[in-house]
Design a protein around this motif. Structure first.
Motif, mmCIF file in Angstrom:
data_model
loop_
_atom_site.group_PDB
_atom_site.id
_atom_site.type_symbol
_atom_site.label_atom_id
_atom_site.label_comp_id
_atom_site.label_asym_id
_atom_site.label_seq_id
_atom_site.Cartn_x
_atom_site.Cartn_y
_atom_site.Cartn_z
ATOM 1 N N HIS A 117 6.950 27.989 -12.118
ATOM 2 C CA HIS A 117 6.588 26.913 -13.051
ATOM 3 C C HIS A 117 7.251 27.138 -14.416
ATOM 4 O O HIS A 117 7.714 26.189 -15.049
ATOM 5 N N ASP B 104 4.524 20.943 -8.073
ATOM 6 C CA ASP B 104 5.170 21.953 -7.237
ATOM 7 C C ASP B 104 6.477 21.451 -6.623
ATOM 8 O O ASP B 104 6.554 20.314 -6.153
ATOM 9 N N HIS C 255 5.028 32.034 -7.750
ATOM 10 C CA HIS C 255 4.934 30.598 -8.019
ATOM 11 C C HIS C 255 4.757 30.289 -9.524
ATOM 12 O O HIS C 255 5.300 29.310 -10.036
HETATM 13 ZN ZN ZN Z 1 2.059 24.933 -8.894
#
Ligand code: ZN
Ligand code: KG4
Length: 326
Positions: free
Chosen positions: A111, A294, A107
């Motif tokens: 980003h 996100d 993750h």
């Molecule tokens: Zn995040």
């Protein structure tokens, strides 16, 4: 094309990315902010249940692309265990059903690649990641050469906004709410101490500031005082980042600097970092606002690079790793 799934926290998202062109052909995200707002933070079990409802709904819309899929990608680390599992289970079912390979995406790398959605990558890069789960500075040379040079010892930057908002009874997520409240406030009214300002460490800490803000909230005479508290908090939380970065820039002079993560949407932070970079003549890269928080478009962008490097996982080996770090 690659289908990518994100479910590491409270956003259910799926994207379809074209491998050759990086084109984002489809992206849909269902956020759970409203559902968690009454609790002042994310409730993992509730989040998992909402993913189980939302992901299949979004997936249905992707059916026209199924015949063109060359791989399926999914966020497998880090995040909440019960929510990561929702995405990974769905990704495995798709991999088996369509007989395509699976790619497990970090993750945090996602980003970083939110900077390059429908764009070419640009390295080397010094990246400040400010999200709900992380506050860290990384030196990024390539997809596989990422070195963390500073990180938070306790709360993250975004999390401190969430906690202050919760203390004020504002709701969740706290970042945008505090930013809005701070607009009408006096940044100098509360002289909170900048964390670790006497320490030579290049690291971050937000728990002390949070406690100082708690005391100010307790002493506040009316809700009107909250504006000044919010403004002073935002100022000190940001000053802590810029002070440590200034120290770091004494030895490392980046040509290109980026801020990523949900809290990189903060306008005051963006302005202060711009000022900090001016004397260095460094270029500032930012993600589009819609890709700061996100999303699955950033997971798809990483997946394209991983696909090209044959970085696949086996179905048996791909597992969630809630706490792994970069
Ligand atoms: Zn995040
Ligand atoms: O990247 P993200 O969507 O999720 C994680 O990976 O954690 O970041 C969410 C975090 C939340 O803590 C939220 O309050 C914070 O980003 N955030 C902000 C702003 N917008 C979102 N923090 C400060 N200022 C903002 N404008």
């Amino acid at each position: 094309m690659i289908l990518s799934i994100e479910s590491s926290c409270d956003d259910s998202a799926i994207s379809i990315t074209e491998i050759v062109s990086n084109k984002l052909l489809f992206h849909k995200k269902i956020s759970q902010e409203l559902e968690h707002s009454v609790y002042g933070g994310v409730v993992p079990e509730l989040a998992a249940r909402l993913h189980a409802e939302a992901l299949p709904k979004i997936l249905e819309e992707c059916e026209p692309y199924f015949k063109d899929l060359k791989a399926v990608a999914v966020t497998s680390t880090p995040g909440l265990a019960v929510t990561l599992v929702e995405g990974v289970t769905m990704a495995k079912a798709i991999a088996v059903g369509l007989d395509i390979p699976i790619i497990g995406v970090n993750h945090l790398v996602g980003h970083i690649y939110s900077l390059f959605i429908e764009k070419e990558t640009q390295f080397p890069l010094t990246v400040l990641l400010v999200s709900g789960g992380h506050t860290q500075v990384m030196e990024v040379k390539s997809l596989t050469e990422i070195e963390t040079v500073a990180k938070s010892m306790d709360d993250s930057f975004g999390e401190s906004f969430d906690k202050v908002a919760k203390m004020m009874g504002l709701g969740y997520p706290g970042g945008p709410l505090i930013q809005e409240l701070a607009k009408g406030g006096d940044r100098k009214k509360h002289n909170f101490t900048i964390p670790l300002s006497q320490s030579p460490l290049i690291a971050f800490s937000y728990s002390g500031l949070k406690n100082a803000v708690r005391l100010a909230i307790q002493k506040a005479e009316s809700k009107d005082d909250y504006k000044d508290i919010a403004a002073s908090f935002e100022h000190i939380a940001t000053a802590h980042l810029t002070q440590k970065l200034k120290k770091y820039f004494k030895t490392v002079k980046p040509q290109t600097f980026a801020i990523v993560g949900g809290a990189s949407a903060n306008i005051y932070l963006r302005g202060q970092i711009e000022e900090l970079l001016k004397p260095h003549g460094a270029e500032l890269l930012l993600s589009e606002l819609k890709y700061c928080s996100d999303n699955a478009a950033m997971i798809g962008r990483v997946a394209v690079e991983m696909y090209k490097k044959n970085m696949f996982s086996s179905l048996e080996d791909l597992d969630i790793a809630p706490r792994s770090q970069l």
